[in-house]
Design a protein around this motif. Structure first.
Motif, PDB file in Angstrom:
ATOM      1  N   ALA A 155       3.792   2.430   5.923  1.00 17.43           N
ATOM      2  CA  ALA A 155       5.077   2.884   5.400  1.00 17.43           C
ATOM      3  C   ALA A 155       5.007   3.235   3.921  1.00 17.43           C
ATOM      4  O   ALA A 155       5.863   3.936   3.406  1.00 17.43           O
ATOM      5  CB  ALA A 155       6.137   1.804   5.614  1.00 17.43           C
ATOM      6  N   VAL A 156       3.974   2.759   3.246  1.00 18.70           N
ATOM      7  CA  VAL A 156       3.831   3.020   1.806  1.00 18.70           C
ATOM      8  C   VAL A 156       2.552   3.815   1.558  1.00 18.70           C
ATOM      9  O   VAL A 156       1.584   3.693   2.299  1.00 18.70           O
ATOM     10  CB  VAL A 156       3.817   1.699   0.992  1.00 18.70           C
ATOM     11  N   PRO A 157       2.507   4.631   0.512  1.00 18.01           N
ATOM     12  CA  PRO A 157       1.329   5.456   0.252  1.00 18.01           C
ATOM     13  C   PRO A 157       0.117   4.687  -0.268  1.00 18.01           C
ATOM     14  O   PRO A 157      -1.009   5.144  -0.152  1.00 18.01           O
ATOM     15  CB  PRO A 157       1.807   6.470  -0.775  1.00 18.01           C
ATOM     16  N   ALA A 158       0.335   3.507  -0.848  1.00 19.01           N
ATOM     17  CA  ALA A 158      -0.763   2.694  -1.363  1.00 19.01           C
ATOM     18  C   ALA A 158      -0.361   1.223  -1.264  1.00 19.01           C
ATOM     19  O   ALA A 158       0.831   0.900  -1.298  1.00 19.01           O
ATOM     20  CB  ALA A 158      -1.070   3.064  -2.810  1.00 19.01           C
ATOM     21  N   PRO A 159      -1.335   0.319  -1.143  1.00 15.88           N
ATOM     22  CA  PRO A 159      -1.000  -1.081  -0.910  1.00 15.88           C
ATOM     23  C   PRO A 159      -0.330  -1.801  -2.084  1.00 15.88           C
ATOM     24  O   PRO A 159       0.349  -2.792  -1.881  1.00 15.88           O
ATOM     25  CB  PRO A 159      -2.349  -1.727  -0.579  1.00 15.88           C
ATOM     26  N   GLY A 160      -0.526  -1.347  -3.303  1.00 14.22           N
ATOM     27  CA  GLY A 160       0.104  -1.994  -4.445  1.00 14.22           C
ATOM     28  C   GLY A 160      -0.650  -3.207  -4.965  1.00 14.22           C
ATOM     29  O   GLY A 160      -0.214  -3.840  -5.915  1.00 14.22           O
ATOM     30  N   ILE A 161      -1.744  -3.540  -4.350  1.00 17.83           N
ATOM     31  CA  ILE A 161      -2.585  -4.647  -4.790  1.00 17.83           C
ATOM     32  C   ILE A 161      -3.949  -4.051  -5.127  1.00 17.83           C
ATOM     33  O   ILE A 161      -4.608  -3.474  -4.266  1.00 17.83           O
ATOM     34  CB  ILE A 161      -2.714  -5.732  -3.696  1.00 17.83           C
TER      35      ILE A 161
ATOM     36  N   LYS B  34      -8.835  -0.975  -3.872  1.00 16.67           N
ATOM     37  CA  LYS B  34     -10.253  -0.676  -4.117  1.00 16.67           C
ATOM     38  C   LYS B  34     -11.079  -0.827  -2.847  1.00 16.67           C
ATOM     39  O   LYS B  34     -11.960  -0.010  -2.576  1.00 16.67           O
ATOM     40  CB  LYS B  34     -10.796  -1.568  -5.231  1.00 16.67           C
ATOM     41  N   ALA B  35     -10.794  -1.853  -2.056  1.00 17.34           N
ATOM     42  CA  ALA B  35     -11.521  -2.052  -0.795  1.00 17.34           C
ATOM     43  C   ALA B  35     -11.228  -0.907   0.176  1.00 17.34           C
ATOM     44  O   ALA B  35     -12.138  -0.395   0.829  1.00 17.34           O
ATOM     45  CB  ALA B  35     -11.150  -3.396  -0.179  1.00 17.34           C
ATOM     46  N   GLN B  36      -9.965  -0.509   0.266  1.00 16.38           N
ATOM     47  CA  GLN B  36      -9.605   0.600   1.148  1.00 16.38           C
ATOM     48  C   GLN B  36     -10.239   1.905   0.679  1.00 16.38           C
ATOM     49  O   GLN B  36     -10.736   2.687   1.488  1.00 16.38           O
ATOM     50  CB  GLN B  36      -8.086   0.758   1.220  1.00 16.38           C
ATOM     51  N   GLN B  37     -10.232   2.125  -0.625  1.00 18.33           N
ATOM     52  CA  GLN B  37     -10.806   3.354  -1.180  1.00 18.33           C
ATOM     53  C   GLN B  37     -12.305   3.411  -0.896  1.00 18.33           C
ATOM     54  O   GLN B  37     -12.840   4.450  -0.545  1.00 18.33           O
ATOM     55  CB  GLN B  37     -10.511   3.454  -2.688  1.00 18.33           C
ATOM     56  N   GLU B  38     -12.984   2.297  -1.066  1.00 18.15           N
ATOM     57  CA  GLU B  38     -14.427   2.235  -0.769  1.00 18.15           C
ATOM     58  C   GLU B  38     -14.688   2.555   0.690  1.00 18.15           C
ATOM     59  O   GLU B  38     -15.629   3.279   1.021  1.00 18.15           O
ATOM     60  CB  GLU B  38     -14.969   0.850  -1.125  1.00 18.15           C
ATOM     61  N   SER B  39     -13.847   2.040   1.575  1.00 18.87           N
ATOM     62  CA  SER B  39     -13.982   2.310   2.997  1.00 18.87           C
ATOM     63  C   SER B  39     -13.782   3.791   3.302  1.00 18.87           C
ATOM     64  O   SER B  39     -14.497   4.374   4.120  1.00 18.87           O
ATOM     65  CB  SER B  39     -12.971   1.465   3.767  1.00 18.87           C
ATOM     66  N   VAL B  40     -12.831   4.424   2.645  1.00 24.09           N
ATOM     67  CA  VAL B  40     -12.579   5.859   2.846  1.00 24.09           C
ATOM     68  C   VAL B  40     -13.791   6.661   2.381  1.00 24.09           C
ATOM     69  O   VAL B  40     -14.273   7.542   3.098  1.00 24.09           O
ATOM     70  CB  VAL B  40     -11.291   6.304   2.111  1.00 24.09           C
ATOM     71  N   LEU B  41     -14.290   6.350   1.207  1.00 19.24           N
ATOM     72  CA  LEU B  41     -15.440   7.090   0.659  1.00 19.24           C
ATOM     73  C   LEU B  41     -16.658   6.925   1.561  1.00 19.24           C
ATOM     74  O   LEU B  41     -17.352   7.897   1.872  1.00 19.24           O
ATOM     75  CB  LEU B  41     -15.742   6.633  -0.761  1.00 19.24           C
ATOM     76  N   GLN B  42     -16.931   5.719   1.984  1.00 21.66           N
ATOM     77  CA  GLN B  42     -18.085   5.453   2.849  1.00 21.66           C
ATOM     78  C   GLN B  42     -17.911   6.151   4.196  1.00 21.66           C
ATOM     79  O   GLN B  42     -18.873   6.636   4.786  1.00 21.66           O
ATOM     80  CB  GLN B  42     -18.260   3.955   3.048  1.00 21.66           C
ATOM     81  N   GLY B  43     -16.674   6.223   4.676  1.00 18.88           N
ATOM     82  CA  GLY B  43     -16.402   6.873   5.957  1.00 18.88           C
ATOM     83  C   GLY B  43     -16.773   8.338   5.987  1.00 18.88           C
ATOM     84  O   GLY B  43     -17.053   8.889   7.044  1.00 18.88           O
ATOM     85  N   ALA B  44     -16.772   8.984   4.861  1.00 23.36           N
ATOM     86  CA  ALA B  44     -17.169  10.399   4.806  1.00 23.36           C
ATOM     87  C   ALA B  44     -18.624  10.568   5.202  1.00 23.36           C
ATOM     88  O   ALA B  44     -19.007  11.622   5.731  1.00 23.36           O
ATOM     89  CB  ALA B  44     -16.954  10.945   3.394  1.00 23.36           C
ATOM     90  N   PHE B  45     -19.425   9.551   4.984  1.00 20.95           N
ATOM     91  CA  PHE B  45     -20.851   9.642   5.277  1.00 20.95           C
ATOM     92  C   PHE B  45     -21.246   8.923   6.568  1.00 20.95           C
ATOM     93  O   PHE B  45     -22.197   9.309   7.224  1.00 20.95           O
ATOM     94  CB  PHE B  45     -21.646   9.073   4.098  1.00 20.95           C
ATOM     95  N   ASP B  46     -20.486   7.897   6.927  1.00 22.14           N
ATOM     96  CA  ASP B  46     -20.832   7.090   8.098  1.00 22.14           C
ATOM     97  C   ASP B  46     -20.092   7.496   9.354  1.00 22.14           C
ATOM     98  O   ASP B  46     -20.459   7.119  10.435  1.00 22.14           O
ATOM     99  CB  ASP B  46     -20.523   5.607   7.823  1.00 22.14           C
ATOM    100  N   GLY B  47     -19.012   8.226   9.205  1.00 24.85           N
ATOM    101  CA  GLY B  47     -18.233   8.608  10.375  1.00 24.85           C
ATOM    102  C   GLY B  47     -17.092   7.662  10.616  1.00 24.85           C
ATOM    103  O   GLY B  47     -16.758   6.821   9.850  1.00 24.85           O
TER     104      GLY B  47
END
Length: 146
Positions: free
Chosen positions: A122-128, A133-146
Protein backbone atom coordinates in the motif's frame (compact mmCIF):
# COMPACT_ATOMS: atom_id res chain seq x y z
CA UNK A 1 19.84 18.68 -23.13
CA UNK A 2 22.89 19.61 -25.10
CA UNK A 3 22.64 21.36 -28.44
CA UNK A 4 22.26 18.91 -31.31
CA UNK A 5 20.68 16.21 -29.15
CA UNK A 6 17.09 15.01 -29.06
CA UNK A 7 14.89 12.98 -26.78
CA UNK A 8 15.14 9.21 -27.26
CA UNK A 9 12.15 7.17 -26.01
CA UNK A 10 14.27 3.99 -25.64
CA UNK A 11 17.94 3.89 -24.67
CA UNK A 12 20.06 0.83 -25.38
CA UNK A 13 22.73 -0.39 -22.97
CA UNK A 14 25.96 1.35 -24.00
CA UNK A 15 28.08 -1.01 -21.87
CA UNK A 16 27.17 -4.24 -23.69
CA UNK A 17 29.90 -4.73 -26.27
CA UNK A 18 28.77 -8.06 -27.75
CA UNK A 19 24.99 -8.07 -27.97
CA UNK A 20 24.91 -11.62 -29.36
CA UNK A 21 26.20 -12.86 -25.97
CA UNK A 22 23.31 -11.30 -24.04
CA UNK A 23 21.10 -13.87 -22.31
CA UNK A 24 18.81 -11.52 -20.37
CA UNK A 25 17.35 -8.16 -21.34
CA UNK A 26 16.13 -6.09 -18.42
CA UNK A 27 13.81 -3.19 -19.23
CA UNK A 28 13.25 -0.35 -16.80
CA UNK A 29 12.63 3.32 -16.37
CA UNK A 30 13.95 5.93 -14.00
CA UNK A 31 16.93 6.32 -11.73
CA UNK A 32 17.16 2.62 -10.90
CA UNK A 33 19.33 2.33 -14.01
CA UNK A 34 22.23 4.12 -12.31
CA UNK A 35 22.04 1.82 -9.27
CA UNK A 36 22.06 -1.22 -11.57
CA UNK A 37 25.11 0.01 -13.48
CA UNK A 38 27.03 0.51 -10.22
CA UNK A 39 25.92 -2.91 -9.00
CA UNK A 40 27.04 -4.53 -12.27
CA UNK A 41 30.45 -2.85 -11.99
CA UNK A 42 30.86 -4.24 -8.47
CA UNK A 43 29.96 -7.77 -9.60
CA UNK A 44 32.65 -7.77 -12.27
CA UNK A 45 33.13 -7.92 -16.01
CA UNK A 46 31.68 -11.41 -16.49
CA UNK A 47 28.11 -10.08 -16.55
CA UNK A 48 28.60 -7.09 -18.84
CA UNK A 49 27.53 -8.90 -21.98
CA UNK A 50 25.21 -11.42 -20.28
CA UNK A 51 22.68 -8.86 -18.95
CA UNK A 52 21.59 -5.76 -20.87
CA UNK A 53 19.63 -2.84 -19.44
CA UNK A 54 17.19 -1.14 -21.79
CA UNK A 55 15.73 2.14 -20.55
CA UNK A 56 12.21 2.95 -21.64
CA UNK A 57 12.12 6.69 -21.14
CA UNK A 58 8.63 7.28 -22.51
CA UNK A 59 5.73 5.18 -21.26
CA UNK A 60 2.92 7.02 -23.03
CA UNK A 61 2.56 6.93 -25.88
CA UNK A 62 4.40 3.65 -25.68
CA UNK A 63 7.42 3.49 -28.03
CA UNK A 64 6.57 0.18 -29.74
CA UNK A 65 8.83 0.69 -32.76
CA UNK A 66 11.81 2.02 -30.81
CA UNK A 67 11.60 -0.88 -28.34
CA UNK A 68 11.28 -3.40 -31.18
CA UNK A 69 14.33 -1.96 -32.95
CA UNK A 70 16.35 -2.11 -29.73
CA UNK A 71 15.31 -5.64 -28.71
CA UNK A 72 16.12 -6.98 -32.19
CA UNK A 73 19.79 -6.17 -31.47
CA UNK A 74 19.80 -9.04 -28.95
CA UNK A 75 19.16 -12.10 -31.16
CA UNK A 76 20.13 -14.71 -28.56
CA UNK A 77 18.39 -13.25 -25.53
CA UNK A 78 16.01 -15.74 -23.96
CA UNK A 79 14.94 -13.92 -20.79
CA UNK A 80 13.08 -10.61 -20.76
CA UNK A 81 12.44 -8.81 -17.50
CA UNK A 82 10.80 -5.65 -16.23
CA UNK A 83 12.45 -4.27 -13.10
CA UNK A 84 11.26 -1.44 -10.86
CA UNK A 85 11.91 -0.09 -7.38
CA UNK A 86 8.24 0.48 -6.66
CA UNK A 87 5.96 -2.30 -5.41
CA UNK A 88 4.43 -4.47 -8.11
CA UNK A 89 1.03 -2.72 -7.89
CA UNK A 90 2.69 0.67 -8.38
CA UNK A 91 5.18 1.94 -10.96
CA UNK A 92 5.09 1.08 -14.64
CA UNK A 93 4.80 -2.72 -14.57
CA UNK A 94 1.07 -3.12 -15.22
CA UNK A 95 1.22 -0.57 -18.04
CA UNK A 96 4.34 -1.96 -19.69
CA UNK A 97 3.66 -5.72 -19.42
CA UNK A 98 1.09 -6.14 -22.23
CA UNK A 99 2.91 -3.69 -24.48
CA UNK A 100 6.30 -5.29 -23.97
CA UNK A 101 4.76 -8.74 -24.50
CA UNK A 102 3.26 -7.57 -27.82
CA UNK A 103 6.66 -6.31 -29.00
CA UNK A 104 8.32 -9.59 -28.04
CA UNK A 105 5.70 -11.59 -29.96
CA UNK A 106 6.26 -9.37 -32.99
CA UNK A 107 9.98 -10.20 -33.06
CA UNK A 108 9.35 -13.93 -32.52
CA UNK A 109 10.16 -14.18 -28.81
CA UNK A 110 7.45 -16.19 -27.08
CA UNK A 111 8.76 -16.19 -23.52
CA UNK A 112 7.07 -14.40 -20.67
CA UNK A 113 8.15 -11.05 -19.30
CA UNK A 114 9.27 -11.69 -15.74
CA UNK A 115 8.94 -9.15 -12.96
CA UNK A 116 11.68 -8.11 -10.55
CA UNK A 117 10.84 -5.66 -7.82
CA UNK A 118 9.07 -5.30 -4.53
CA UNK A 119 5.90 -7.23 -3.75
CA UNK A 120 2.50 -5.51 -3.73
CA UNK A 121 2.18 -2.93 -0.99
CA UNK A 122 0.00 0.00 0.00
CA UNK A 123 3.01 2.30 0.42
CA UNK A 124 5.77 3.08 -2.11
CA UNK A 125 8.60 2.42 0.38
CA UNK A 126 8.82 0.71 3.77
CA UNK A 127 9.91 3.80 5.73
CA UNK A 128 12.53 1.86 7.67
CA UNK A 129 16.06 2.39 6.40
CA UNK A 130 17.32 -1.14 7.12
CA UNK A 131 14.33 -2.75 5.47
CA UNK A 132 14.55 -0.42 2.45
CA UNK A 133 18.25 -1.24 1.94
CA UNK A 134 17.57 -4.99 2.16
CA UNK A 135 14.71 -4.71 -0.34
CA UNK A 136 16.79 -2.55 -2.68
CA UNK A 137 19.66 -5.07 -2.58
CA UNK A 138 17.21 -7.83 -3.43
CA UNK A 139 15.87 -5.85 -6.40
CA UNK A 140 19.36 -5.14 -7.73
CA UNK A 141 20.47 -8.75 -7.33
CA UNK A 142 17.26 -9.93 -9.00
CA UNK A 143 18.28 -8.25 -12.24
CA UNK A 144 21.13 -10.72 -12.51
CA UNK A 145 19.75 -13.80 -10.76
CA UNK A 146 16.22 -13.82 -12.11
Amino acid sequence: MRPGTKFQPVLDDPYVAVKAETERVVCLTGKLYHDLIKYRQNIGDSVHNRVAFIRIEELSPFPFTALKDTLERYPNAKEFTWIQEEPRNQGGYTHVLPRMTAVLREIGKDGDVTYVGRVEDAVPAPGISKLYKAQQESVLQGAFDG
